[in-house]
Write a protein that holds these residues in place. Structure first.
Motif, PDB file in Angstrom:
ATOM      1  N   LEU A   1       7.392   2.063  -4.102  1.00 23.80           N
ATOM      2  CA  LEU A   1       5.967   2.395  -3.949  1.00 23.80           C
ATOM      3  C   LEU A   1       5.439   1.931  -2.593  1.00 23.80           C
ATOM      4  O   LEU A   1       4.651   2.631  -1.953  1.00 23.80           O
ATOM      5  CB  LEU A   1       5.149   1.762  -5.078  1.00 23.80           C
ATOM      6  N   LYS A   2       5.897   0.762  -2.143  1.00 26.53           N
ATOM      7  CA  LYS A   2       5.479   0.260  -0.825  1.00 26.53           C
ATOM      8  C   LYS A   2       5.884   1.234   0.273  1.00 26.53           C
ATOM      9  O   LYS A   2       5.092   1.593   1.138  1.00 26.53           O
ATOM     10  CB  LYS A   2       6.126  -1.102  -0.531  1.00 26.53           C
TER      11      LYS A   2
ATOM     12  N   ASN B   1       2.704   7.568   3.547  1.00 27.67           N
ATOM     13  CA  ASN B   1       1.413   8.275   3.403  1.00 27.67           C
ATOM     14  C   ASN B   1       0.390   7.760   4.402  1.00 27.67           C
ATOM     15  O   ASN B   1      -0.391   8.536   4.965  1.00 27.67           O
ATOM     16  CB  ASN B   1       0.881   8.138   1.974  1.00 27.67           C
ATOM     17  N   LYS B   2       0.403   6.453   4.603  1.00 23.31           N
ATOM     18  CA  LYS B   2      -0.537   5.853   5.557  1.00 23.31           C
ATOM     19  C   LYS B   2      -0.282   6.381   6.967  1.00 23.31           C
ATOM     20  O   LYS B   2      -1.203   6.698   7.709  1.00 23.31           O
ATOM     21  CB  LYS B   2      -0.386   4.328   5.550  1.00 23.31           C
TER      22      LYS B   2
ATOM     23  N   GLU C   1      -3.515  -6.712   0.074  1.00 21.90           N
ATOM     24  CA  GLU C   1      -2.402  -5.825  -0.248  1.00 21.90           C
ATOM     25  C   GLU C   1      -1.241  -6.612  -0.855  1.00 21.90           C
ATOM     26  O   GLU C   1      -0.614  -6.174  -1.832  1.00 21.90           O
ATOM     27  CB  GLU C   1      -1.945  -5.099   1.018  1.00 21.90           C
TER      28      GLU C   1
ATOM     29  N   LYS D   1       6.620   4.383  -0.001  1.00 25.77           N
ATOM     30  CA  LYS D   1       5.899   5.649  -0.171  1.00 25.77           C
ATOM     31  C   LYS D   1       4.483   5.542   0.391  1.00 25.77           C
ATOM     32  O   LYS D   1       4.002   6.434   1.110  1.00 25.77           O
ATOM     33  CB  LYS D   1       5.869   6.008  -1.652  1.00 25.77           C
ATOM     34  N   GLU D   2       3.803   4.437   0.078  1.00 32.41           N
ATOM     35  CA  GLU D   2       2.436   4.234   0.589  1.00 32.41           C
ATOM     36  C   GLU D   2       2.432   4.106   2.109  1.00 32.41           C
ATOM     37  O   GLU D   2       1.534   4.596   2.770  1.00 32.41           O
ATOM     38  CB  GLU D   2       1.809   2.995  -0.055  1.00 32.41           C
ATOM     39  N   LYS D   3       3.446   3.455   2.648  1.00 31.48           N
ATOM     40  CA  LYS D   3       3.539   3.302   4.097  1.00 31.48           C
ATOM     41  C   LYS D   3       3.698   4.662   4.770  1.00 31.48           C
ATOM     42  O   LYS D   3       3.065   4.952   5.788  1.00 31.48           O
ATOM     43  CB  LYS D   3       4.713   2.392   4.452  1.00 31.48           C
TER      44      LYS D   3
END
Length: 119
Positions: free
Chosen positions: A107-108, A114-115, A88, A110-112
């Motif tokens: 983006l980090k 979503n995760k 990652e 946002k991905e966190k």
């Protein structure tokens, strides 16, 4: 005549009988003992006690094996987590080369999020 010797000084015969030559001629083998079918029998209480001891030993061995397996799985999981974090990090570095670092940070995050929502 001769005087008799006291009994305490006379040589004592050994209690082990002296075996002669074996019938089959195999003197290097140990002589066989008589077959006693009841010689190995034990009481029911002794057998129960032996079974309990064996069960205790097996339980302990099972616990040790489970402990060892848990340690092994924990080590494997640790290695997988480390590998995933490294991949990652490399992915984010490649993204940072192409785009601005602030966008990468967004983006980090946002991905966190979503995760966390997906798991």
């Amino acid at each position: 005549m001769s005087t008799p010797t006291p009994p305490s000084t006379q040589p004592v015969a050994s209690t082990v009988p002296q075996a002669g030559m074996r019938k089959n001629g195999k003197k290097w083998q140990t002589p066989k003992k008589a077959f006693r079918p009841t010689a190995g029998l034990t009481s029911y209480a002794k057998r129960l006690e032996a079974r309990k001891q064996l069960e205790i030993i097996k339980d302990h061995e099972r616990e040790l094996k489970e402990e060892k397996e848990a340690e092994r799985k924990a080590l494997i999981q640790k290695i997988k987590d480390r590998k995933a974090a490294k991949e990652e990090k490399e992915r984010y570095q490649k993204m940072a080369e192409k785009m601005h670092h602030k966008r990468v940070e967004r983006l980090k995050r946002k991905e966190k999020r979503n995760k966390l929502l997906n798991s």
